[in-house]
Design a protein around this motif. Structure first.
Motif: not given
Length: 406
Positions: A40-46, A57-62
């Motif tokens: 998802x790349x370096x800007x993605x955050x868990x 279930x893991x939530x990411x913000x991209x």
């Protein structure tokens, strides 16, 4: 009974969930999530982890270049490697949690997980956005590009066959995305209660809706709040209290909060609004009978408990709908000059399942896909169900979900 824990975000959460990185040459149950995180790349955050019996279930913000991020929820089985990927695309104003992960124990996301899929929910940017963040550019093509970036990243990491599963406007997005996706790994599009082009009088009515949305954009109104979050909050906190809305049978009286919420679910198609007419009856099958007074009104939902609806709505972010999604009204009107879904370019298997009391029996979109040379297209209508019943009904696992996969 499932035990769930919401944990702080960060790399440590993946290890705590029992999903630390494994051998890079395969995607076993232990290394799927770290591989997706990297893809998802370096800007993605868990943004958090939730665990249950045999799943995580893991939530990411991209953000991916945008000020407001796309939400990516990944639901993985902890006991076995996935055989494929199911991308779940929510309807307008909804998000993955509200549309597909409610209730927690029995939902459509778990249905696909149990079938052997890794589930990836893609929540559009408007869910965490404020009204001032949304612009006239947030139409169907922008949603498709956001989805393509997520699908491309996960596909590069895992290389598994995948399906696009959408509900309502999310199904329109799935169909549009499929028309632009040439990957041989795209095996199926699942369209749940959505609308392709109408014909005749309904096509003209859709054109009027398109024009009304365009007028809003021209006036600088780039987002609409349908008001469901506030409606359900009042119905839950003060069900017998008076609302501000007159009852049709006696305009001198007002719905109770609970009565209004039920009426909005059951009789959606009668409500004022630019696009409520598209529902043959409503969001939820049920009955509403007016009494002599507001307190005497009687109402019941046939398939989906009100508590489940309330839980789903409470999980939403902004609840806003970009006005630029008037692209969908252009699709309903068959106005390809404003927005075109290339039906003839959809090559994956298409399973289109509508609800009788929701979007109804309008198979033109499926017919256009078939006419374009794709023989793997099915269209069917589930009797007695409203628009939201295929995801929230207590019997959806028997009445609807088996129809979604071959």
């Amino acid at each position: 009974m499932d035990r769930r824990t919401v944990l702080a975000a960060g790399a440590a959460t993946l290890a705590t969930a029992g999903l630390s990185a494994g051998h890079p040459a395969h995607a076993g149950p232990g290394d799927v999530l770290p591989r997706i995180r990297r893809a998802l790349g370096p800007t993605a955050r868990e943004a958090g982890v939730e665990r249950g019996d045999g799943w995580v279930r893991v939530r990411f913000t991209v953000p991916d270049g945008g000020a407001v991020p796309v939400g990516v929820d990944v639901l993985a089985d902890t006991g076995r490697a996935p055989r494929g990927v199911a991308y779940l695309l929510p309807g307008s104003g909804m998000n993955f949690a509200g549309n597909f992960f409610t209730p927690r124990e029995r939902n459509l996301a778990h249905h696909f997980r149990r079938r052997g899929d890794l589930v990836v929910g893609v929540t559009p940017r408007e869910d965490p956005a404020a009204a001032q963040d949304i612009t006239s550019a947030w139409g169907l093509a922008a949603h498709r590009r956001d989805l393509r970036r997520v699908v491309g990243a996960v596909d590069a990491a895992l290389g598994l066959p995948y399906r696009l599963v959408g509900h309502s406007s999310g199904a329109g997005l799935a169909l549009d995305a499929a028309a632009h996706d040439t990957s041989p790994r795209l095996r199926q599009v699942v369209a749940i209660d959505t609308t392709g082009p109408y014909e005749g009088e309904l096509a003209m009515r859709a054109a009027q809706a398109r024009d009304a949305f365009q007028a809003q954009i021209d006036a600088g109104v780039y987002a609409t709040d349908p008001g469901y979050k506030a409606l359900f909050a009042r119905a839950t906190a003060d069900p017998g209290g008076p609302s501000d809305v007159p009852r049709p049978v006696d305009p001198a009286t007002r719905f109770t909060h609970a009565g209004l919420a039920h009426f909005a679910l059951i009789r959606t198609g009668t409500l004022p609004g630019t696009a409520n007419w598209i529902y043959h009856q409503g969001h939820s099958a049920g009955t509403y009978t007016f009494g002599a007074t507001p307190a005497g009104d009687r109402f019941t939902l046939a398939h989906s408990p009100f508590a489940v609806w309330a839980e789903a709505v409470s999980a939403l972010g902004s609840g806003l709908i970009p006005t630029a999604l008037r692209d969908l009204a252009a699709v309903w009107a068959g106005d390809e000059a404003t927005y075109r879904i290339a039906w003839n370019r959809i090559r994956a298997e298409v399973t289109w399942v509508n609800m009788e009391l929701g979007r109804g029996d309008h198979p033109r979109g499926a017919e256009l896909i078939r006419a374009g040379g794709n023989p793997k297209v099915s269209f069917r209508v589930v009797a007695g169900h409203g628009h939201g019943d295929p995801v929230f009904s207590t019997t959806a696992d028997r009445d609807v979900w088996p129809l979604l996969t071959p």
